[in-house]
Design an enzyme around this catalytic site. Structure first.
Site, PDB file in Angstrom:
ATOM      1  N   ASN A 208      23.187 -38.404   0.207  1.00  0.00           N
ATOM      2  CA  ASN A 208      22.239 -38.315  -0.914  1.00  0.00           C
ATOM      3  C   ASN A 208      21.116 -37.373  -0.515  1.00  0.00           C
ATOM      4  OD1 ASN A 208      19.992 -39.912   0.324  1.00  0.00           O
ATOM      5  ND2 ASN A 208      21.575 -41.479   0.346  1.00  0.00           N
ATOM      6  N   ALA A 272      14.829 -46.171   4.086  1.00  0.00           N
ATOM      7  CA  ALA A 272      16.057 -45.363   4.046  1.00  0.00           C
ATOM      8  C   ALA A 272      16.691 -45.410   2.666  1.00  0.00           C
ATOM      9  CB  ALA A 272      17.055 -45.882   5.084  1.00  0.00           C
ATOM     10  N   ASP A 276      25.082 -47.000  -1.327  1.00  0.00           N
ATOM     11  CA  ASP A 276      25.512 -48.312  -1.807  1.00  0.00           C
ATOM     12  C   ASP A 276      26.970 -48.581  -1.442  1.00  0.00           C
ATOM     13  OD1 ASP A 276      23.122 -49.218  -3.034  1.00  0.00           O
ATOM     14  OD2 ASP A 276      23.406 -47.654  -4.542  1.00  0.00           O
ATOM     15  N   PRO A 303      26.683 -53.049   3.391  1.00  0.00           N
ATOM     16  CA  PRO A 303      25.767 -54.199   3.505  1.00  0.00           C
ATOM     17  C   PRO A 303      24.406 -53.829   2.942  1.00  0.00           C
ATOM     18  CG  PRO A 303      26.067 -53.117   5.632  1.00  0.00           C
ATOM     19  CD  PRO A 303      27.043 -52.482   4.688  1.00  0.00           C
ATOM     20  N   ASP A 304      23.749 -54.754   2.275  1.00  0.00           N
ATOM     21  CA  ASP A 304      22.374 -54.516   1.814  1.00  0.00           C
ATOM     22  C   ASP A 304      21.453 -54.962   2.950  1.00  0.00           C
ATOM     23  OD1 ASP A 304      19.785 -54.656   0.693  1.00  0.00           O
ATOM     24  OD2 ASP A 304      20.667 -54.752  -1.305  1.00  0.00           O
ATOM     25  N   ILE A 305      20.981 -53.978   3.693  1.00  0.00           N
ATOM     26  CA  ILE A 305      20.244 -54.274   4.931  1.00  0.00           C
ATOM     27  C   ILE A 305      18.935 -54.988   4.612  1.00  0.00           C
ATOM     28  CG2 ILE A 305      19.363 -53.259   7.072  1.00  0.00           C
ATOM     29  CD1 ILE A 305      21.160 -50.791   6.397  1.00  0.00           C
ATOM     30  N   PHE A 323      11.842 -50.417  -0.645  1.00  0.00           N
ATOM     31  CA  PHE A 323      11.513 -49.316  -1.555  1.00  0.00           C
ATOM     32  C   PHE A 323      12.357 -49.443  -2.811  1.00  0.00           C
ATOM     33  CE2 PHE A 323       8.801 -45.942   0.209  1.00  0.00           C
ATOM     34  CZ  PHE A 323       8.451 -46.579   1.380  1.00  0.00           C
TER      35      PHE A 323
HETATM   36  O1  C5P Z   1      19.156 -51.694  -4.249  1.00  0.00           O
HETATM   37  P1  C5P Z   1      18.411 -50.440  -3.960  1.00  0.00           P
HETATM   38  O2  C5P Z   1      19.236 -49.417  -3.209  1.00  0.00           O
HETATM   39  O3  C5P Z   1      17.703 -49.836  -5.124  1.00  0.00           O
HETATM   40  O4  C5P Z   1      17.250 -50.920  -2.996  1.00  0.00           O
HETATM   41  C1  C5P Z   1      16.412 -50.029  -2.330  1.00  0.00           C
HETATM   42  C2  C5P Z   1      15.845 -50.694  -1.105  1.00  0.00           C
HETATM   43  O5  C5P Z   1      16.836 -51.416  -0.421  1.00  0.00           O
HETATM   44  C3  C5P Z   1      15.315 -49.679  -0.114  1.00  0.00           C
HETATM   45  O6  C5P Z   1      14.249 -50.288   0.592  1.00  0.00           O
HETATM   46  C4  C5P Z   1      16.520 -49.448   0.795  1.00  0.00           C
HETATM   47  O7  C5P Z   1      16.136 -49.010   2.085  1.00  0.00           O
HETATM   48  C5  C5P Z   1      17.137 -50.832   0.847  1.00  0.00           C
HETATM   49  N1  C5P Z   1      18.590 -50.855   0.978  1.00  0.00           N
HETATM   50  C6  C5P Z   1      19.166 -51.301   2.127  1.00  0.00           C
HETATM   51  N2  C5P Z   1      20.528 -51.375   2.244  1.00  0.00           N
HETATM   52  C7  C5P Z   1      21.325 -50.985   1.221  1.00  0.00           C
HETATM   53  C8  C5P Z   1      20.749 -50.504   0.035  1.00  0.00           C
HETATM   54  C9  C5P Z   1      19.376 -50.437  -0.046  1.00  0.00           C
HETATM   55  O8  C5P Z   1      18.441 -51.646   3.071  1.00  0.00           O
HETATM   56  N3  C5P Z   1      22.631 -51.040   1.353  1.00  0.00           N
END
Ligand code: C5P
Length: 397
Positions: A208, A272, A276, A303-305, A323
Site C-alpha cells: 500500500n 502501520a 488486511d 491477524p489484526d495486531i 490509527f
Molecule cells: O481496521 P483498520 O485497518 O482500519 O485499523 C487500523 C488500525 O489497526 C491501525 O492502527 C493499524 O496499525 C491497525 N491494524 C493492525 N493490524 C491489522 C490491521 C490494522 O494492527 N491487520
C-alpha cells in the site's frame, strides 16, 4: 547538555577515526566525561596521545594491562558509563560485536557491559552494503544497540555512497537523544510503522502507499521524551529514526511476531498500514505467465495486531493507540473502530486523495478517546507526533 554524563568512547580502526577527535571535543564542550578506548587498528589512524589529550582521560587499549586491572577492572570500566559509543564502528568491529567475540579490550567491554550502546558505522560503501554487514547490523539492532548514520557522500577511498561516518554533531545529537531525561524516561513503548508487503510469489507482492512518515515521526518524538522505543517497521520510504531499536519486518505475520516479542511495554502505538489480507498459499516459485490464462489469487485474513494487543488479558500495555485512515464519516467510523478494536485511543485522519495526507508531510487528525474527540488543526506530521508523544507522557505519568 551532557553535564555529568560519562561516555565510554570506543574508537575503531578506520580512516574516519580522525573524526572521533572532533567528537571528543564536542562531547566535552557539552560537559560529558569521555573515557576513551582504542582498538589496536585505531592506533594506525589516530595517536593515543591526541585522544588522551583531548579526552582529558587516559586512553585504554590493552586487555592485559595490569595497571588498569588494578585501578579499575575491565568489567568495571564497561559499566561506569551512561552510554557506550562506538565511533567509528568498522565492518570488522561490527562483525565481532554481532558474533559476541571478546578478543580485545573493545569487544570484551562491549560484551560485558549492561549500559546502552550506540554505534556510528563508517566503512567503504560496498562493505556497508554487503549482506554480511547488513546481517550484522540487523543482529546488533535486534540486540537493542542503536545506530546513527552512516551518511551518504564522497568517501576517503574515492567512492560515493552510504558509508561515511555521521558528522560529529549528528553523533552528539544521537547521544543526547539516547540519554534524554524526558518524562518518558524508563518507559518502554512500541511503535508499528510503514506498509506491509504480502508476497504473491518470490518476486511479486501486494503493498500500500504508506510512506512510514507518521510512524517514524512518532517513534522519534517518543524517543526524544526519553522513552525506550521498539520501532517495528515494514518496508517504508523514509529512513528509521535515530535512537530507537529498529525491528524491520515485511509481512503482517512477521509484524505480529515482532510485536509479541516486544511485550510487555507501557504503551503501544499502531501506526502501520497493515495489509488486511495476505495471499493464501503464496507460491514459492515465480508464477509463469501463460497466454490467455489469468492467475487467480486467493486471500486469507491477516491477524489484526492492534485488536489482538488491545484485547490481551495479560501483558496488555497500559495505553494502546490505533490509527484510522478513513475517506468518509471520519469521526463516526473512527469512534466505532475504537470500540471494536478495544484500544484506548484512535488517531483518525481523512486520507481522501485530495487531502494529500497519504505520503505527504502534513496531517489533520482527530484524537478519539473514551471522552469523545479532539480535532487538531492541520499541521506537519512531526508536530502531530510531538503532540501525541506529549499526550502519551501525560497519560503514563
Ligand atoms: O481496521 P483498520 O485497518 O482500519 O485499523 C487500523 C488500525 O489497526 C491501525 O492502527 C493499524 O496499525 C491497525 N491494524 C493492525 N493490524 C491489522 C490491521 C490494522 O494492527 N491487520
Amino acid at each position: 547538555m551532557l553535564t555529568g554524563k560519562r561516555i565510554l568512547l570506543i574508537i575503531g580502526g578506520g580512516i574516519a577515526a580522525y573524526k572521533s577527535l572532533e567528537l571528543i571535543r564536542r562531547l566535552r564542550e557539552r560537559g560529558a566525561d569521555v573515557v576513551p578506548v582504542m582498538t589496536e587498528a585505531a592506533g594506525q589512524f589516530v595517536t593515543p596521545m591526541s585522544v588522551t589529550a583531548l579526552a582529558g582521560n587516559p586512553v585504554h587499549s590493552d586487555l592485559f594491562d595490569l595497571g588498569t586491572e588494578a585501578e579499575m577492572g575491565h568489567i568495571q570500566l564497561s559499566r561506569v558509563a551512561d552510554l557506550v559509543v562506538v565511533a567509528p564502528a568498522t565492518a570488522h568491529l561490527m562483525a565481532r560485536m554481532a558474533q559476541g567475540m571478546a578478543d580485545d579490550l573493545a569487544t570484551t567491554l562491549l560484551l560485558a557491559t549492561d549500559t546502552p550502546v550506540l554505534i556510528a558505522p563508517a566503512m567503504n560503501v560496498r562493505m556497508w552494503e554487503h549482506p554480511a554487514t547488513q546481517r550484522n547490523l540487523a543482529t546488533l539492532l535486534g540486540d537493542g544497540i542503536t545506530c546513527t548514520g552512516p551518511d551518504e557522500g564522497d568517501m576517503a577511498c574515492g567512492e560515493y555512497g552510504p558509508g561515511r561516518l555521521a558528522e560529529p554533531l549528528a553523533i552528539v545529537e544521537a547521544i543526547e537523544a539516547r540519554l534524554a531525561d524526558g518524562p518518558l524516561k524508563g518507559r518502554r513503548v512500541l511503535v508499528t510503522s510503514g506498509p506491509t508487503h504480502e508476497p504473491i510469489d518470490p518476486v511479486r507482492y501486494i503493498a500500500n502507499r504508506s510512506s512510514g512518515a507518521q510512524g517514524t515521526a512518532i517513534a522519534a518524538a517518543l524517543s526524544a521524551l526519553g522513552a525506550d522505543v521498539d520501532f517495528i517497521t515494514g518496508p517504508a520510504d523514509v529512513p528509521p529514526p535515530q535512537g530507537v531499536r529498529v525491528i524491520p519486518v515485511e509481512t503482517a505475520a512477521q509484524m505480529m511476531d515482532a510485536v509479541q516479542q516486544s511485550l510487555p511495554c507501557d504503551a503501544a502505538v499502531f501506526a502501520a498500514a497493515v495489509a488486511d489480507w495476505c495471499v493464501a498459499g503464496a507460491s514459492s516459485s515465480k508464477i509463469k505467465k501463460k497466454a490467455g490464462k489469468l492467475p487467480t489469487l486467493e486471500f486469507a485474513e491477516n491477524p489484526d495486531i492492534l485488536a489482538h494487543v488491545a484485547q490481551l488479558k495479560r501483558d496488555r500495555p497500559r495505553l494502546v493507540v490505533g490509527f484510522a485512515a478513513e475517506t468518509d464519516d471520519v469521526i463516526a467510523n473512527a469512534t466505532a473502530k475504537r470500540a471494536r478494536k478495544g484500544c484506548d485511543w484512535i488517531l483518525a485522519n481523512d486520507v481522501s486523495p485530495e487531502t494529500g495526507i497519504m505520503g505527504g508531510t502534513e496531517n489533520a487528525v482527530h484524537l478519539i478517546t473514551e471522552d469523545g474527540h479532539d480535532s487538531w488543526p492541520r499541521m506537519t506530521k512531526d508536530l502531530v507526533a510531538r503532540k501525541l508523544a506529549a499526550r502519551i507522557a501525560e497519560a503514563l505519568a
